[in-house]
Write a protein that holds these residues in place. Structure first.
Motif, PDB file in Angstrom:
ATOM      1  N   THR A  13       1.250  -0.965   0.126  1.00 52.42           N
ATOM      2  CA  THR A  13       0.343  -0.110  -0.217  1.00 52.42           C
ATOM      3  C   THR A  13       1.158   1.392   0.582  1.00 52.42           C
ATOM      4  O   THR A  13       1.981   1.229   0.256  1.00 52.42           O
ATOM      5  N   TYR A  14       0.200   2.708  -0.912  1.00 52.85           N
ATOM      6  CA  TYR A  14       1.380   3.657  -0.449  1.00 52.85           C
ATOM      7  C   TYR A  14       0.733   3.994   0.890  1.00 52.85           C
ATOM      8  O   TYR A  14       1.460   5.492   1.005  1.00 52.85           O
ATOM      9  N   TRP A  15      -0.235   3.754   1.980  1.00 55.26           N
ATOM     10  CA  TRP A  15      -0.969   4.755   3.097  1.00 55.26           C
ATOM     11  C   TRP A  15      -0.451   3.978   3.704  1.00 55.26           C
ATOM     12  O   TRP A  15      -0.436   4.734   5.190  1.00 55.26           O
ATOM     13  N   ALA A  16       0.530   2.827   4.289  1.00 51.23           N
ATOM     14  CA  ALA A  16       0.813   1.866   5.568  1.00 51.23           C
ATOM     15  C   ALA A  16       2.118   1.083   5.075  1.00 51.23           C
ATOM     16  O   ALA A  16       2.695   0.483   6.043  1.00 51.23           O
ATOM     17  N   LYS A  17       3.085   1.524   4.652  1.00 53.62           N
ATOM     18  CA  LYS A  17       4.023   1.121   3.691  1.00 53.62           C
ATOM     19  C   LYS A  17       5.092   1.126   4.706  1.00 53.62           C
ATOM     20  O   LYS A  17       5.323   2.864   5.462  1.00 53.62           O
ATOM     21  N   GLY A  18       5.360  -0.271   5.327  1.00 50.29           N
ATOM     22  CA  GLY A  18       6.494  -0.094   6.560  1.00 50.29           C
ATOM     23  C   GLY A  18       5.422  -0.160   7.635  1.00 50.29           C
ATOM     24  O   GLY A  18       7.051   0.167   8.716  1.00 50.29           O
ATOM     25  N   ILE A  19       4.635   0.167   8.188  1.00 51.47           N
ATOM     26  CA  ILE A  19       3.611  -0.271   8.685  1.00 51.47           C
ATOM     27  C   ILE A  19       4.520  -1.335  10.342  1.00 51.47           C
ATOM     28  O   ILE A  19       4.300  -2.622   9.705  1.00 51.47           O
ATOM     29  N   PRO A  20       4.639  -0.720  11.458  1.00 53.19           N
ATOM     30  CA  PRO A  20       5.129  -2.422  11.979  1.00 53.19           C
ATOM     31  C   PRO A  20       4.105  -2.927  12.836  1.00 53.19           C
ATOM     32  O   PRO A  20       2.757  -2.764  12.812  1.00 53.19           O
ATOM     33  N   LEU A  21       4.049  -4.436  12.711  1.00 53.98           N
ATOM     34  CA  LEU A  21       3.564  -5.052  13.786  1.00 53.98           C
ATOM     35  C   LEU A  21       2.728  -4.788  14.428  1.00 53.98           C
ATOM     36  O   LEU A  21       1.624  -4.663  14.303  1.00 53.98           O
ATOM     37  N   GLU A  22       3.400  -4.325  15.376  1.00 55.26           N
ATOM     38  CA  GLU A  22       2.862  -4.253  16.507  1.00 55.26           C
ATOM     39  C   GLU A  22       1.744  -2.901  16.599  1.00 55.26           C
ATOM     40  O   GLU A  22       0.953  -2.811  17.184  1.00 55.26           O
ATOM     41  N   LEU A  23       2.252  -1.940  15.770  1.00 53.12           N
ATOM     42  CA  LEU A  23       0.752  -1.011  14.885  1.00 53.12           C
ATOM     43  C   LEU A  23      -0.694  -1.544  14.499  1.00 53.12           C
ATOM     44  O   LEU A  23      -1.271  -1.241  14.553  1.00 53.12           O
ATOM     45  N   VAL A  24      -0.581  -2.231  13.454  1.00 45.27           N
ATOM     46  CA  VAL A  24      -1.409  -3.286  12.817  1.00 45.27           C
ATOM     47  C   VAL A  24      -2.408  -3.638  13.874  1.00 45.27           C
ATOM     48  O   VAL A  24      -3.690  -3.054  14.298  1.00 45.27           O
ATOM     49  N   HIS A  25      -1.202  -4.448  15.175  1.00 42.13           N
ATOM     50  CA  HIS A  25      -2.594  -5.692  15.878  1.00 42.13           C
ATOM     51  C   HIS A  25      -2.930  -3.682  16.805  1.00 42.13           C
ATOM     52  O   HIS A  25      -3.922  -4.507  17.204  1.00 42.13           O
ATOM     53  N   LYS A  26      -2.463  -3.016  16.808  1.00 43.84           N
ATOM     54  CA  LYS A  26      -3.418  -1.889  18.098  1.00 43.84           C
ATOM     55  C   LYS A  26      -4.240  -1.386  17.202  1.00 43.84           C
ATOM     56  O   LYS A  26      -5.672  -1.087  17.961  1.00 43.84           O
ATOM     57  N   SER A  27      -3.961  -0.978  15.950  1.00 44.34           N
ATOM     58  CA  SER A  27      -4.974  -0.301  15.000  1.00 44.34           C
ATOM     59  C   SER A  27      -6.478  -1.683  14.769  1.00 44.34           C
ATOM     60  O   SER A  27      -7.020  -0.996  15.443  1.00 44.34           O
ATOM     61  N   ILE A  28      -6.330  -2.653  14.908  1.00 48.05           N
ATOM     62  CA  ILE A  28      -7.095  -3.629  14.887  1.00 48.05           C
ATOM     63  C   ILE A  28      -7.716  -3.552  16.391  1.00 48.05           C
ATOM     64  O   ILE A  28      -9.844  -3.991  16.271  1.00 48.05           O
ATOM     65  N   ASP A  29      -7.366  -3.618  16.433  1.00 40.11           N
ATOM     66  CA  ASP A  29      -7.543  -3.515  18.407  1.00 40.11           C
ATOM     67  C   ASP A  29      -8.872  -2.842  18.494  1.00 40.11           C
ATOM     68  O   ASP A  29      -9.654  -2.570  19.197  1.00 40.11           O
ATOM     69  N   HIS A  30      -8.937  -1.688  18.273  1.00 38.70           N
ATOM     70  CA  HIS A  30      -9.219  -0.323  18.485  1.00 38.70           C
ATOM     71  C   HIS A  30      -9.851  -0.190  16.710  1.00 38.70           C
ATOM     72  O   HIS A  30     -10.207   1.134  17.378  1.00 38.70           O
ATOM     73  N   SER A  31     -10.426  -0.964  16.919  1.00 39.98           N
ATOM     74  CA  SER A  31     -11.535  -0.660  15.291  1.00 39.98           C
ATOM     75  C   SER A  31     -12.424  -1.737  15.186  1.00 39.98           C
ATOM     76  O   SER A  31     -12.382  -2.817  14.951  1.00 39.98           O
ATOM     77  N   LEU A  32     -13.096  -1.394  14.404  1.00 40.82           N
ATOM     78  CA  LEU A  32     -14.141  -2.355  13.639  1.00 40.82           C
ATOM     79  C   LEU A  32     -13.253  -2.708  12.594  1.00 40.82           C
ATOM     80  O   LEU A  32     -13.983  -1.882  11.724  1.00 40.82           O
ATOM     81  N   CYS A  33     -13.763  -4.482  12.859  1.00 42.08           N
ATOM     82  CA  CYS A  33     -12.859  -4.582  11.583  1.00 42.08           C
ATOM     83  C   CYS A  33     -14.014  -6.102  11.054  1.00 42.08           C
ATOM     84  O   CYS A  33     -14.448  -6.398  11.307  1.00 42.08           O
ATOM     85  N   PHE A  34     -13.148  -5.441   8.962  1.00 42.37           N
ATOM     86  CA  PHE A  34     -14.080  -6.657   7.704  1.00 42.37           C
ATOM     87  C   PHE A  34     -13.207  -7.704   7.110  1.00 42.37           C
ATOM     88  O   PHE A  34     -12.206  -6.336   6.658  1.00 42.37           O
ATOM     89  N   GLY A  35     -13.313  -8.739   7.856  1.00 45.93           N
ATOM     90  CA  GLY A  35     -12.634  -9.462   6.332  1.00 45.93           C
ATOM     91  C   GLY A  35     -13.515 -10.363   5.652  1.00 45.93           C
ATOM     92  O   GLY A  35     -14.674 -10.716   6.045  1.00 45.93           O
ATOM     93  N   GLY A  36     -13.419  -9.644   4.298  1.00 49.98           N
ATOM     94  CA  GLY A  36     -13.688 -11.066   3.544  1.00 49.98           C
ATOM     95  C   GLY A  36     -12.965 -12.173   3.063  1.00 49.98           C
ATOM     96  O   GLY A  36     -11.735 -12.130   2.934  1.00 49.98           O
TER      97      GLY A  36
END
Length: 146
Positions: A27-50
């Motif tokens: 992605t152009y918007w999250a290139k290089g995002i650390p794994l721990e930030l992805v986990h934190k963002s998911i923990d604090h959001s409503l997520c939709f998996g397809g």
């Protein structure tokens, strides 16, 4: 490769490694995002998996107070699954979610998918002069994470 898309908001079904890999490398918007930030963002959001079968092929995340405002982020469909309408289905599932009804404002930012979101009623801001942002495009590359 084509098949019925099943959409779930159950975080336990999400393939976190796949989501991190896609966001951080494709992605152009999250290139290089650390794994721990992805986990934190998911923990604090409503997520939709397809999912097609057992494989996760799409993702979207909503940040919201569930009363007045929501922001749609991190929407993607894996390249090999594009062209089947899965992106449209995920966005529609987001907009149909019971906790996201009656909001005054639902926002998103996109650099390349305006047509997808326009189909769902998204438009440029009515009053862009009222919007401001604090934007740090290189935060993942330059920040030291603990």
């Amino acid at each position: 490769m084509s098949g019925d898309l099943r959409i779930s908001t159950d975080r336990s079904e999400l393939d976190l490694a796949l989501i991190h890999h896609f966001l951080s490398t494709h992605t152009y918007w999250a290139k290089g995002i650390p794994l721990e930030l992805v986990h934190k963002s998911i923990d604090h959001s409503l997520c939709f998996g397809g999912f097609v079968g057992k494989a996760q092929v799409a993702f979207a995340r909503v940040i919201s107070d569930f009363a007045t405002f929501a922001n749609l982020v991190d929407v993607f469909v894996l390249p090999e699954y594009r062209g089947h309408g899965y992106g449209k289905q995920v966005v529609q599932a987001v907009l149909d979610h019971p906790e996201l009804q009656g909001l005054r404002r639902f926002t998103l930012a996109t650099g390349d998918a305006h047509a997808l979101y326009a189909r769902h009623g998204f438009t440029p801001p009515q009053r862009p002069e009222t919007l401001m942002e604090l934007y740090k495009p290189d935060v993942y590359a330059s920040a030291i994470r603990r």
